[in-house]
Design an enzyme around this catalytic site. Structure first.
Site, mmCIF file in Angstrom:
data_model
loop_
_atom_site.group_PDB
_atom_site.id
_atom_site.type_symbol
_atom_site.label_atom_id
_atom_site.label_comp_id
_atom_site.label_asym_id
_atom_site.label_seq_id
_atom_site.Cartn_x
_atom_site.Cartn_y
_atom_site.Cartn_z
ATOM 1 C CG PHE A 162 -44.845 -21.478 4.826
ATOM 2 C CD1 PHE A 162 -44.889 -22.044 5.695
ATOM 3 C CD2 PHE A 162 -44.147 -20.348 4.986
ATOM 4 C CE1 PHE A 162 -44.638 -21.093 6.568
ATOM 5 C CE2 PHE A 162 -44.203 -19.652 5.964
ATOM 6 C CZ PHE A 162 -44.450 -20.214 7.068
ATOM 7 C CE LYS B 110 -44.684 -19.104 -6.393
ATOM 8 N NZ LYS B 110 -43.737 -19.293 -4.862
ATOM 9 C CD GLU C 71 -40.112 -20.649 -2.617
ATOM 10 O OE1 GLU C 71 -38.916 -19.788 -2.652
ATOM 11 O OE2 GLU C 71 -41.206 -20.077 -3.236
ATOM 12 C CB CYS D 101 -52.792 -14.727 8.545
ATOM 13 S SG CYS D 101 -54.602 -15.424 7.386
#
Length: 501
Positions: A154, A178, A181, A286
């Site tokens: 995300f 992918k 969401e 990160c």
């Protein structure tokens, strides 16, 4: 061009929206308001199969498309992205929460990989040896793998996918992305841009969803490789599951990034860097610095300078003149706040507390301001765990050797930095530290696209880093071809100037 906020964000297959057959959806929320702005489709197994089949069907034609045509499309995609990146930045801010300038920076770093991939023809041209043996020639070719999957997090809904898909597509693979969401709309915007750039049907596809979609990509035999970026536990799962079915997998995991500040460092520069690297994008990076290691007697001065700068940060709606936006969801905000609670309970000194920040935004936004801890010890959860929020811990040590040991004994090895004016100390550090990406007076050492991105230890599963030459190797495989022609063949006459086709 972008999907309206009130619409359901669906899949993308064959260069058009694909609603799928599942009725399952999840909410899409604006983190700055806390309001649900739309829904995202959650794929069923049959939905995933349909999207994967689309990529598999498109592969043979795209594989055999000339490099000249592939790179022409890639150049066009780059130009369109450059012209319209403000549209994409607005989508990212609305769904992730990061401020617009940060969203634009994310897109620019992703665009570097697009530009790198535009030179794919040189990077996969192979080699040739004439007369390796008597009348025998040997040459090598780099060929694509087939349909590949990208599972992205995300925190960078545009940049992280762009670490992978430009190279994969340029090399002749087809792609199933992918996205998270939590912020899915950027993926569809990118798909629409690829279509406008002239990419053929089925080469770039998007599968929305949750774990069911991930598992389908990891287990379907049509998918030949998987690129993943996310937390270490999920990276371990992705690597183990994908490799068990014979796939190539590069799984980039979590991080606990330290910055060492030596006594000879410019403390103003170091304090600026700690604030920028610790609180940028609300710490949801990160490569964020979450631990500042103060060596010697500089800690009091360093902490004061960091606190002074951090207090000036405006937390608020990313569409306004704010420095730092909200956290991505209410659940994540609660998790980060629980770490602040734990650090305070463990005895760390809380210098700056972001839990009660007065944000420039809606009262229901997922706000947590810059938080600074001092006197943190390695047994505290605010030190051991990846918090993924705007929490900076200061650890005090007596020597360089003690600081180095902290980093080298940490299970993560993603990024690190040292601040010093001593070239010898910097050279020693870059040689001795057991971390994949190192900054010297650079707090977030994300390499340029022609180098490769990735950490060591529990920050990487698999042998291959993202983009650069390692990315090229990941998305191709090499054949060595040995040839002998006993009788030369002759072609007809053609006096026209040779052209690429």
């Amino acid at each position: 061009m972008s999907t309206p906020p009130s619409a359901t964000v669906v899949h993308w297959a064959g260069n058009k929206p694909f609603p799928g057959t599942s009725n399952a959806t999840a909410p899409v929320t604006n983190p700055a308001t806390g309001h649900v702005t739309g829904r995202v489709a959650l794929a069923s197994v049959s939905d995933a199969r349909a999207v994967i089949d689309t990529a598999a069907t498109a592969f043979p034609t795209w594989r055999d498309t000339s490099l000249s045509k592939r790179t022409t499309i890639l150049f066009r995609f780059r130009e369109l992205l450059n012209e319209r990146k403000s549209e994409l930045a607005a989508i990212i801010t609305a769904e992730h929460g990061k401020v617009l300038s940060d969203a634009l920076g994310e897109i620019s770093r992703g665009q570097e990989v697009v530009e790198f991939a535009c030179g794919i023809a040189h990077l996969i041209k192979g080699g040739h040896t004439e007369n390796a043996s008597t009348n025998v020639d040997v040459h090598s070719v780099c060929q694509p793998l087939g349909p590949v999957a990208i599972i992205s997090p995300f925190n960078f809904p545009a940049m992280v996918p762009m670490w992978f898909f430009p190279i994969a597509i340029a090399a002749g693979n087809t792609v199933v992305l992918k996205p998270s969401e939590k912020d899915p709309t950027a993926s569809i915007w990118l798909a629409e841009l690829w279509k406008e750039a002239g990419l053929p049907d089925g080469v770039f596809n998007v599968l929305q969803g949750d774990k069911a979609a991930v598992d389908a990509l990891l287990t379907d035999p049509a998918i030949k490789a998987v690129s993943f970026v996310g937390s270490t536990p999920i990276a371990q799962y992705v690597y183990a599951t994908g490799t068990a079915t014979g796939k190539r997998v590069q799984a980039l995991g979590g991080a606990k990034n330290h910055a060492i500040i030596l006594p000879d460092a410019d403390l103003d520069l170091a304090a600026d860097a700690m604030v920028n690297a610790g609180f940028g994008s609300a710490g949801e990076r990160c490569m964020a610095i979450s631990v500042a290691v103060a060596v010697g007697d500089i800690a009091d001065t360093l902490v004061d300078k960091i606190a002074e700068r951090a207090r000036s940060i405006v937390t608020g709606d990313g569409t306004r003149s704010s420095d730092m936006g909200p956290l991505v969801t209410a659940a994540h905000r609660a998790k980060v706040a629980s770490y602040v609670d734990a650090g305070e309970a463990a005895g760390a000194t809380i210098v700056l507390d972001g839990r009660g920040v007065q944000a420039d935004g809606d009262a229901d936004g997922f706000w947590l301001g810059p938080t600074l801890f001092d006197h943190v010890t390695p047994d505290m959860s605010i030190y051991t765990d990846e918090i993924f929020g705007p929490v900076l811990a200061v650890v005090r040590v007596a020597s360089y050797d003690e600081a180095l040991e902290l980093i080298n004994t940490n299970p993560f090895g993603n990024g690190t930095a040292i601040f010093t004016n001593d070239g010898g100390a910097a050279r020693r550090f870059q040689n001795e530290v057991e971390v994949g990406m190192v900054g010297i007076n650079v707090p977030i050492p994300v390499p340029m696209a022609y180098y490769s991105f990735g950490g060591w230890k529990a920050s990487l599963f698999g042998d291959t880093h993202a983009h650069g030459t390692e990315g090229i190797h990941f998305f191709t495989r090499t054949k060595a071809i040995t040839t002998r022609w006993l009788d030369p063949s002759h072609g007809g006459l053609n006096l026209g100037f040779p052209q690429n086709a």
